[in-house]
Design an enzyme around this catalytic site. Structure first.
Site, PDB file in Angstrom:
ATOM      1  N   CYS A  18      52.660  49.516  40.755  1.00 35.84           N
ATOM      2  CA  CYS A  18      52.961  48.128  41.111  1.00 35.84           C
ATOM      3  C   CYS A  18      54.432  47.806  40.898  1.00 35.84           C
ATOM      4  O   CYS A  18      55.016  47.015  41.604  1.00 35.84           O
ATOM      5  CB  CYS A  18      52.126  47.167  40.278  1.00 35.84           C
ATOM      6  SG  CYS A  18      50.432  47.667  40.078  1.00 35.84           S
TER       7      CYS A  18
ATOM      8  N   THR B  19      30.634  39.134  52.629  1.00 36.47           N
ATOM      9  CA  THR B  19      29.745  40.255  52.921  1.00 36.47           C
ATOM     10  C   THR B  19      30.134  41.480  52.111  1.00 36.47           C
ATOM     11  O   THR B  19      31.311  41.827  52.032  1.00 36.47           O
ATOM     12  CB  THR B  19      29.812  40.601  54.421  1.00 36.47           C
ATOM     13  OG1 THR B  19      29.395  39.457  55.153  1.00 36.47           O
ATOM     14  CG2 THR B  19      28.907  41.775  54.757  1.00 36.47           C
TER      15      THR B  19
ATOM     16  N   ALA C 106      39.821  46.029  40.638  1.00 34.66           N
ATOM     17  CA  ALA C 106      39.977  45.571  39.262  1.00 34.66           C
ATOM     18  C   ALA C 106      40.885  44.344  39.184  1.00 34.66           C
ATOM     19  O   ALA C 106      40.711  43.497  38.315  1.00 34.66           O
ATOM     20  CB  ALA C 106      40.525  46.685  38.394  1.00 34.66           C
TER      21      ALA C 106
END
Lengths: 457, 91
Positions: A381, A295, A127
């Site tokens: 965080c 990828t 996100a």
């Protein structure tokens, strides 16, 4: 002569290189058989880490930081770590085709959960990356005409930081304040809109306090003014019904590891009609229609898809259970101790996130005393800092109460026994800390702490 | 063709047995709880097509549970959850 010399030096370096590589391979082989990374701290009678000794593995109540991987998700992923290792972009052989097929199936499961078309799903690393692409990408693409972004003060750090980055480039940002319940005022949003507003970004479910913003109403305002609407739905996906049409979202950030999927995978919903365009952050092979080159990690994507499929099936069941557990936790704590405050709106919140403040208790001591319960004071965080959370400050929570917040995250795998244990431990610790607290003693004697003039040192 | 009552009860027992094999406390509890609740909810089914599809779904879940119980056992932490330790002391 020269070529002979070259050949001999080449031979020398080659032998050296092979010797070094054989040594290296030996050392990695040795590392592979040596005890794995978690053995040094795990003993039979308990765990010792960071100077803390715990008898068993703590009970996990931090579902907003991340969730355990559902066994059904892991079951879907494992084949793609074993024999089905093809690159989904390989068009010339079976390995590629089967990976590509699995990726596209996963994409449709994700699209299905948010009411979108599979063509509108772009895979990212999470996100945070989706938020970065949304905020910076949209503004960079439309930079000639649009110079203004509206967001809220309680957004996730990655949205706020992307906005700060734009500010340095000369864009203007409005950080909408929130009410004491954590919800934005729609009239203030309307008033903040300017002719050059290029994006409105409001998160659906707040990661710290769990309040749900009025998404449909915000979407309507965005439609009225024809402004792209971005929402960070990482904490909402699979927990509350998410519908890009109802919300009128132009961009939406999604994450795998918040819905019992793997870490390191997320998605960006990018509306096709009316088309919204972004400038890519990562350039390269042109995968994901050039918006996110690189990828695709097929096993992670398969896991994310499986997690969405399970979430869709289990949403009603999980919601009922999580709501009951939240009530049990809240009532259990409130029955035994006073001075407990829920941060954020009580009505408009996701049940799995209970952010409580305990009056007259020092927050860090409380967390330290709760070593058998894995909880957090706010977002993961910012959990390293002792500063009170900026989200709680935006709510207008007093400094002392903001310092004592604990976020209890309840999820699919939480049990009643864990909730009861968490209540018992929290109550015990709060009572112990209050016993030591002169402040609490004064309050019990009927002194209003807010009236006290503390002497300056 | 709809499964017989004996087949359905057999599947239920197998699922509970497979759930017990999980060494992880939370996964074990969840798998048991989800099995019980799922069967209780589907008890009301009368249409033979929906019974068949529910049975097939259960069969698939059983296969997943059997495989994953093995995977979990391969990487089980030495130390158990504090909740389980509590139980051990009481018993």
């Amino acid at each position: 002569m020269a070529s002979k010399l070259l050949a001999s030096t080449l031979r020398q370096t080659l032998t050296k290189a092979t010797r070094a590589s054989s040594l290296r391979s030996l050392s990695t082989a040795a590392a592979a058989v040596s005890p794995s990374a978690y053995e040094p701290y795990e003993e039979l009678d308990g765990i010792t880490m960071k100077g803390v000794k715990i008898a068993g593995r703590p009970l996990y109540l931090d579902m907003q930081a991340t969730t355990p991987v559902d066994p059904r998700v892991l079951d879907a992923m494992l084949p793609f770590y074993l024999s089905r290792y093809g690159n989904p972009h390989s068009r010339t052989h079976l390995f590629g085709w089967e990976s590509d097929h699995a990726v596209e199936t996963a994409r449709s499961h994700i699209a299905d959960l948010i009411g979108a078309s599979p063509k509108e799903i772009i895979f990212t690393s999470g996100a945070t990356e989706s938020n970065n692409i949304s905020v910076k990408g949209v503004m960079h693409f439309y930079k000639d005409k649009k110079r203004h972004v509206i967001t809220t003060q309680t957004e996730h750090k990655c949205v706020l930081d992307s906005c700060r980055h734009l500010q340095q480039e000369g864009f203007e940002i409005t950080y909408l304040p929130v009410g004491p319940d954590g919800i934005i005022n729609l009239d203030e949003l309307r008033a903040a809109i300017r002719p050059d507003t290029g994006l409105i970004s409001v998160m659906a479910v707040n990661n710290e306090i769990g309040v749900i913003q009025p998404m449909e109403e915000i979407g309507k305002i965005c439609k009225e003014f024809n402004i792209p609407f971005h929402t960070d739905a990482a904490q909402a996906l699979g927990k509350i019904p998410v519908d890009v049409e109802k919300w009128n979202a132009s961009l939406m950030s999604l994450s795998g590891h918040k819905i019992y999927g793997p870490k390191g995978i997320g998605a960006l919903y990018l509306r096709r009609r009316p088309r919204i365009r972004v400038e890519p952050l990562i350039n390269g092979g042109g995968q994901e229609r050039g918006i996110r080159s690189g990828t695709l990690p097929a096993p992670l994507i398969v896991g994310f898809g499986a997690a969405c499929e399970v979430a869709k099936k289990e949403m009603a069941y999980d919601h009922k259970r999580i709501t009951a557990l939240q009530d049990r936790l809240l009532n259990g704590i409130k029955k035994k101790i006073d001075g407990v405050v829920i941060n954020g709106s009580v009505e408009r919140r996701y049940a799995g996130n209970l952010n409580l403040s305990f009056a007259y208790v020092e927050g860090e001591s409380l967390l330290m005393g709760l070593k058998e319960v894995a909880v957090s004071s706010g977002s993961a965080c910012t959990s390293a800092s002792l500063e009170p959370s900026y989200v709680l400050r935006a709510l207008g929570v007093d400094e002392d109460m903001a310092h004592t917040s604990i976020r209890f995250g309840i999820g699919r795998f939480t049990t009643e026994a864990e909730v009861d244990r968490a209540i018992e431990l929290t109550v015990k610790q709060v009572e112990k800390l209050r016993e030591m607290s002169p402040l609490y003693e004064m309050v019990k004697e009927g002194i209003d702490i807010k009236q006290i003039q503390w002497a300056q040192h | 063709m709809a499964p017989t009552r004996a087949e359905i009860m057999g599947l239920y027992r197998s699922l509970i047995r497979a759930a017990r094999e999980f060494c992880d406390y939370n996964i074990r509890e969840y798998t048991m709880r989800r099995t019980v609740d799922g069967f209780r909810k589907n008890q009301k089914l009368t249409d033979s097509n929906s019974i068949s599809s529910a049975y097939l779904e259960g069969k698939n879940q059983l296969a997943v549970a059997k495989r994953q119980a093995v995977v979990y056992s391969l990487y089980a932490p030495k130390v158990k959850s504090v909740i389980e330790l509590e139980k051990l002391i009481i018993h």
